[in-house]
Design a protein around this motif. Structure first.
Motif, PDB file in Angstrom:
ATOM      1  N   UNK A   1      79.410  65.782  10.307  1.00  0.00           N
ATOM      2  CA  UNK A   1      78.614  66.431  11.351  1.00  0.00           C
ATOM      3  C   UNK A   1      77.159  66.530  10.899  1.00  0.00           C
ATOM      4  N   UNK A   2      76.257  66.322  11.866  1.00  0.00           N
ATOM      5  CA  UNK A   2      74.839  66.361  11.564  1.00  0.00           C
ATOM      6  C   UNK A   2      74.417  67.768  11.161  1.00  0.00           C
ATOM      7  N   UNK A   3      73.621  67.858  10.105  1.00  0.00           N
ATOM      8  CA  UNK A   3      73.062  69.133   9.662  1.00  0.00           C
ATOM      9  C   UNK A   3      71.678  69.278  10.276  1.00  0.00           C
ATOM     10  N   UNK A   4      71.580  70.097  11.323  1.00  0.00           N
ATOM     11  CA  UNK A   4      70.290  70.373  11.932  1.00  0.00           C
ATOM     12  C   UNK A   4      69.911  71.827  11.663  1.00  0.00           C
ATOM     13  N   UNK A   5      68.819  72.277  12.243  1.00  0.00           N
ATOM     14  CA  UNK A   5      68.323  73.614  11.932  1.00  0.00           C
ATOM     15  C   UNK A   5      69.334  74.727  12.257  1.00  0.00           C
ATOM     16  N   UNK A   6      69.989  74.727  13.423  1.00  0.00           N
ATOM     17  CA  UNK A   6      70.963  75.797  13.687  1.00  0.00           C
ATOM     18  C   UNK A   6      72.089  75.844  12.659  1.00  0.00           C
ATOM     19  N   UNK A   7      72.542  74.672  12.223  1.00  0.00           N
ATOM     20  CA  UNK A   7      73.598  74.637  11.203  1.00  0.00           C
ATOM     21  C   UNK A   7      73.077  75.180   9.882  1.00  0.00           C
ATOM     22  N   UNK A   8      71.861  74.791   9.529  1.00  0.00           N
ATOM     23  CA  UNK A   8      71.262  75.281   8.288  1.00  0.00           C
ATOM     24  C   UNK A   8      71.056  76.789   8.342  1.00  0.00           C
ATOM     25  N   UNK A   9      70.608  77.294   9.472  1.00  0.00           N
ATOM     26  CA  UNK A   9      70.438  78.742   9.634  1.00  0.00           C
ATOM     27  C   UNK A   9      71.767  79.469   9.470  1.00  0.00           C
TER      28      UNK A   9
END
Length: 273
Positions: free
Chosen positions: A249-257
């Motif tokens: 799954x792509x790690x984008x800003x919401x996931x990082x947050x």
């Protein structure tokens, strides 16, 4: 700052229980001056708190004061504002921004203010209530809410209310709200189900009425080992350049947050992981 998960009530007219309560492992003990104390015992309960707070056994505590429209509220606020080890005040029957701000204005700057949403009016006006200056967090007074509204059941029947309080808290920059109590203190399965439901819906903690409930609440509102491991892998992967995926799954800003929140809740520093 790590979010407090468990809030244990102890009656204000039972001073022999104060020290035992603070040793039960709750993130915050709430000495109660409201529902747990009969009218003719209110003054004595305030004296008990003052005496204990000046003793060698005193610890940082919260106090639930009586509602602002009662004859006891002013004396309650005068007491809590005078004691440095009272770090939080629980305001019952919170229904308006004006009321909450009036109470906040009487507290010490370092004292947190938690508003109990437990009436239909407080729920209907929840967004304005949550925008009150000096407010630290919302809590759900589910038992009183059911008593007023006629809703029968403290479980899934109240999930729409819980969700709205979660959304309201997020929209106004408050921490996730505190869920209401589980009344059956010897029913571990019910407590576990209530905790799991509240956390899944986005609540960040729970009110407790017995020390036996504290450990389960602390565990239930803490990240699991799998969640912590996932969060660590997300943070590590995010340091790489270009598009990053974890578990496909792509790690984008919401996931990082989300990963950072999990590590913060576990007491870890994401920056040092």
């Amino acid at each position: 700052m790590i979010l407090e998960r468990s809030f244990l009530f102890v009656p204000g007219d039972r001073p022999e229980r104060f020290t035992k309560a603070v040793g039960a492992g709750a993130d915050r003990v709430i000495i109660d001056l409201e529902d747990a104390v009969l009218p003719d015992a209110k003054e004595a309960a305030r004296d008990h708190i003052a005496n204990w707070a000046s003793s060698s056994e005193a610890k940082e505590i919260a106090v639930r004061v009586n509602a602002i429209d009662t004859v006891w509220n002013s004396d309650d606020l005068r007491l809590v504002a005078s004691l440095p080890n009272i770090v939080a005040v629980i305001l019952p029957k919170a229904e308006s921004r004006k009321t909450v701000e009036a109470v906040a204005a009487r507290l010490q700057r370092r004292q947190q203010l938690i508003a109990l949403v437990e009436t239909s009016l407080g729920y209907v006006d929840r967004l304005d209530l949550a925008r009150s200056r000096g407010l630290s967090r919302l809590a759900f007074g589910s038992v009183d809410f059911c008593s007023e509204t006629g809703i029968r059941g403290l479980g899934s029947e109240l999930d729409p209310v819980r969700i709205e309080l979660v959304i309201t808290s997020a929209a106004t920059g408050l921490p996730p709200p505190i869920d209401g109590v589980t009344l059956e203190v010897k029913n571990a399965d019910l407590l576990a189900a209530d905790i799991e439901r509240a956390r899944r819906l986005g609540c960040g903690g729970k009110l407790c009425i017995h020390p036996a409930q504290v450990a389960a609440v602390n565990e239930g509102f803490s990240p699991t080992s799998d969640e912590i491991d996932w969060a660590k892998r997300i943070i590590a992967a995010a340091s790489a350049s270009g598009a990053v995926t974890v578990d496909g799954k792509l790690v984008d800003k919401p996931v990082l947050d989300q990963a950072r929140k999990i590590l913060a809740a576990s007491g870890r520093d994401a920056a040092s992981t």
